[in-house]
Design a protein around this motif. Sequence first.
Motif, PDB file in Angstrom:
ATOM      1  N   VAL A 141      11.602  -8.915   1.931  1.00 24.90           N
ATOM      2  CA  VAL A 141      10.217  -8.818   1.453  1.00 24.90           C
ATOM      3  C   VAL A 141       9.958  -7.429   0.866  1.00 24.90           C
ATOM      4  CG1 VAL A 141       7.793  -8.784   2.180  1.00 24.90           C
ATOM      5  CG2 VAL A 141       9.332 -10.575   3.015  1.00 24.90           C
ATOM      6  N   ALA A 142      10.363  -6.388   1.606  1.00 16.23           N
ATOM      7  CA  ALA A 142      10.159  -5.023   1.119  1.00 16.23           C
ATOM      8  C   ALA A 142      10.898  -4.806  -0.201  1.00 16.23           C
ATOM      9  CB  ALA A 142      10.632  -4.023   2.167  1.00 16.23           C
ATOM     10  N   GLY A 143      12.117  -5.334  -0.314  1.00 15.08           N
ATOM     11  CA  GLY A 143      12.887  -5.181  -1.542  1.00 15.08           C
ATOM     12  C   GLY A 143      12.263  -5.898  -2.716  1.00 15.08           C
ATOM     13  N   LEU A 144      11.744  -7.119  -2.507  1.00 16.23           N
ATOM     14  CA  LEU A 144      11.094  -7.858  -3.585  1.00 16.23           C
ATOM     15  C   LEU A 144       9.835  -7.149  -4.063  1.00 16.23           C
ATOM     16  CD1 LEU A 144      11.457 -11.545  -2.317  1.00 16.23           C
ATOM     17  CD2 LEU A 144      12.492 -10.573  -4.388  1.00 16.23           C
ATOM     18  N   LEU A 145       9.109  -6.528  -3.126  1.00 15.03           N
ATOM     19  CA  LEU A 145       7.905  -5.802  -3.521  1.00 15.03           C
ATOM     20  C   LEU A 145       8.254  -4.535  -4.301  1.00 15.03           C
ATOM     21  CD1 LEU A 145       5.667  -6.141  -0.347  1.00 15.03           C
ATOM     22  CD2 LEU A 145       5.123  -6.960  -2.643  1.00 15.03           C
ATOM     23  N   ALA A 146       9.272  -3.809  -3.844  1.00 10.46           N
ATOM     24  CA  ALA A 146       9.666  -2.580  -4.542  1.00 10.46           C
ATOM     25  C   ALA A 146      10.219  -2.918  -5.920  1.00 10.46           C
ATOM     26  CB  ALA A 146      10.696  -1.818  -3.720  1.00 10.46           C
ATOM     27  N   GLY A 147      11.089  -3.899  -5.997  1.00  8.64           N
ATOM     28  CA  GLY A 147      11.571  -4.419  -7.275  1.00  8.64           C
ATOM     29  C   GLY A 147      12.153  -3.391  -8.217  1.00  8.64           C
ATOM     30  N   GLY A 148      12.674  -2.286  -7.676  1.00  8.99           N
ATOM     31  CA  GLY A 148      13.227  -1.260  -8.538  1.00  8.99           C
ATOM     32  C   GLY A 148      12.196  -0.402  -9.223  1.00  8.99           C
ATOM     33  N   ARG A 149      10.913  -0.649  -8.968  1.00 10.06           N
ATOM     34  CA  ARG A 149       9.847   0.107  -9.648  1.00 10.06           C
ATOM     35  C   ARG A 149       9.314   1.257  -8.813  1.00 10.06           C
ATOM     36  NH1 ARG A 149       8.768  -5.258 -10.393  1.00 10.06           N
ATOM     37  NH2 ARG A 149       7.271  -5.234  -8.680  1.00 10.06           N
ATOM     38  N   GLY A 150       9.652   1.275  -7.526  1.00 13.18           N
ATOM     39  CA  GLY A 150       9.146   2.318  -6.655  1.00 13.18           C
ATOM     40  C   GLY A 150      10.219   2.769  -5.696  1.00 13.18           C
ATOM     41  N   PRO A 151       9.843   3.580  -4.730  1.00 14.63           N
ATOM     42  CA  PRO A 151      10.823   4.040  -3.748  1.00 14.63           C
ATOM     43  C   PRO A 151      11.460   2.859  -3.018  1.00 14.63           C
ATOM     44  CG  PRO A 151       8.758   5.258  -3.559  1.00 14.63           C
ATOM     45  CD  PRO A 151       8.494   4.125  -4.487  1.00 14.63           C
ATOM     46  N   SER A 195       0.829  -1.203   0.000  1.00 15.76           N
ATOM     47  CA  SER A 195       0.000   0.000   0.000  1.00 15.76           C
ATOM     48  C   SER A 195       0.864   1.255   0.000  1.00 15.76           C
ATOM     49  CB  SER A 195      -0.934   0.003   1.208  1.00 15.76           C
ATOM     50  OG  SER A 195      -1.839  -1.079   1.142  1.00 15.76           O
ATOM     51  N   ALA A 196       1.987   1.223   0.736  1.00 13.41           N
ATOM     52  CA  ALA A 196       2.897   2.370   0.730  1.00 13.41           C
ATOM     53  C   ALA A 196       3.440   2.623  -0.670  1.00 13.41           C
ATOM     54  CB  ALA A 196       4.045   2.128   1.714  1.00 13.41           C
ATOM     55  N   LEU A 197       3.835   1.577  -1.359  1.00 14.53           N
ATOM     56  CA  LEU A 197       4.363   1.724  -2.716  1.00 14.53           C
ATOM     57  C   LEU A 197       3.309   2.295  -3.661  1.00 14.53           C
ATOM     58  CD1 LEU A 197       6.359  -1.612  -2.845  1.00 14.53           C
ATOM     59  CD2 LEU A 197       7.355   0.676  -3.098  1.00 14.53           C
ATOM     60  N   GLU A 198       2.052   1.884  -3.493  1.00 18.26           N
ATOM     61  CA  GLU A 198       0.983   2.419  -4.337  1.00 18.26           C
ATOM     62  C   GLU A 198       0.792   3.914  -4.118  1.00 18.26           C
ATOM     63  OE1 GLU A 198      -2.628   0.228  -3.858  1.00 18.26           O
ATOM     64  OE2 GLU A 198      -2.020  -1.294  -5.304  1.00 18.26           O
ATOM     65  N   ARG A 199       1.076   4.387  -2.898  1.00 20.69           N
ATOM     66  CA  ARG A 199       0.972   5.819  -2.601  1.00 20.69           C
ATOM     67  C   ARG A 199       2.231   6.580  -3.017  1.00 20.69           C
ATOM     68  NH1 ARG A 199      -0.757   3.614   2.395  1.00 20.69           N
ATOM     69  NH2 ARG A 199       1.241   4.217   3.330  1.00 20.69           N
ATOM     70  N   GLY A 200       3.198   5.868  -3.572  1.00 22.95           N
ATOM     71  CA  GLY A 200       4.453   6.497  -3.955  1.00 22.95           C
ATOM     72  C   GLY A 200       5.390   6.716  -2.789  1.00 22.95           C
ATOM     73  N   GLU A 201       5.164   6.005  -1.688  1.00 19.75           N
ATOM     74  CA  GLU A 201       5.979   6.153  -0.494  1.00 19.75           C
ATOM     75  C   GLU A 201       6.900   4.947  -0.332  1.00 19.75           C
ATOM     76  OE1 GLU A 201       3.228   6.496   2.678  1.00 19.75           O
ATOM     77  OE2 GLU A 201       2.238   8.293   1.876  1.00 19.75           O
ATOM     78  N   ALA A 202       8.017   5.166   0.316  1.00 16.50           N
ATOM     79  CA  ALA A 202       8.940   4.073   0.597  1.00 16.50           C
ATOM     80  C   ALA A 202       8.381   3.189   1.704  1.00 16.50           C
ATOM     81  CB  ALA A 202      10.295   4.627   1.013  1.00 16.50           C
ATOM     82  N   PRO A 203       8.422   1.867   1.547  1.00 18.20           N
ATOM     83  CA  PRO A 203       8.041   0.987   2.659  1.00 18.20           C
ATOM     84  C   PRO A 203       8.957   1.236   3.853  1.00 18.20           C
ATOM     85  CG  PRO A 203       8.223  -0.253   0.604  1.00 18.20           C
ATOM     86  CD  PRO A 203       8.797   1.110   0.341  1.00 18.20           C
TER      87      PRO A 203
END
Length: 345
Positions: free
Chosen positions: A286-296, A225-233
């Motif tokens: 887990v946080a890194g796999l979700l971000a995957g270089g596509r978000g913060p 949800s943080a990534l969807e808001r453009g925020e860093a987990p």
Amino acid sequence: MRVLLTGAAGFIGGAVRSALAAAGHEVVGVDLMIQQAHGGAEPPTGVRRLDVRDAATWGPVLDGVDVVCHQAAVVGAGTTVADLPLYASHNDLGTAALLAAMHEAGVHRLVLASSMVVYGEGRYACAEHGRQRPRPRPVEALRRGEFDPACEVCGRALAWELVPEEAPTDPRSSYAASKVAQEHYAAAWARQAPGAVAALRYHNVYGPGMPRDTPYAGVAAIFRSALERGEAPRVFEDGAQVRDFVHVEDVARANLAAIAAVGAADSGWYDAFNVCSGRPITIREVAGLLAGGRGPEPVVTGEFRAGDVRHVVASPARAARELGFTAGIGPEEGIPAFASAPLRA
């Protein structure tokens, strides 16, 4: 078989409902649609709005049922002490009322959704002084950034080990206390009714349809949800906490296996099973796999919650041996896919 499924509209319940139907079972789905899980939504087609605390008044709902798959519960760690009655009412009283109604209706087979939280801290050992059961971590140590439980003899950090089902329970939140109570009620019912029970101790479940960011959501959904808001987990502590993340499709498969097991079990049988991937992973990973270089990129904050535990990593051996269940989706595959999976409001 005719299966009564409680919590049938929930995140896990919905996956179990689909798996049961695909396997040819007749599903009777019920769900209270509580605000914390459903936000005021109406029940999906084929699911009745019913409260397990009122199971004695359900009338024909239990008629002809072969096994109950009990997923209904208030979940999460509990946001305040004021949540205690909520957990005790829905989880403890609800389960007790359901068990009594099942006995009255002559239904003596149960699959119970439990949780890894019953273990509290996981299993630990010191290389020199052997296996230990650590006490809750002192707040002073957490403030100093000393996150790993320490050996009570030498003071060095303990190493985590896989937790088997025979490990003692040690609930450290209101939710955890309610899950231990559910297991105890079910075990007592299995002896008294008599009945047969498989308690499935889910580890960190994730996947499509997971609730969005709420105080009761899992950490994977909070990061997503943080990534969807453009925020860093925001990763608490140092991010090195180890958990087991299991995909909701695998959880549904575990329920099918458990239904078959209780259907063939002798009366008076009760057993608990870890439902996990068998592939440990850190929260930072887990946080890194979700971000995957596509978000913060995730931020490791050093923040902590005093009630959190450090490491809980399950042994999958008993479920593989006795249920024939092994997870098919590992975190390295499932978590990146979860980054774009639909969530529920």
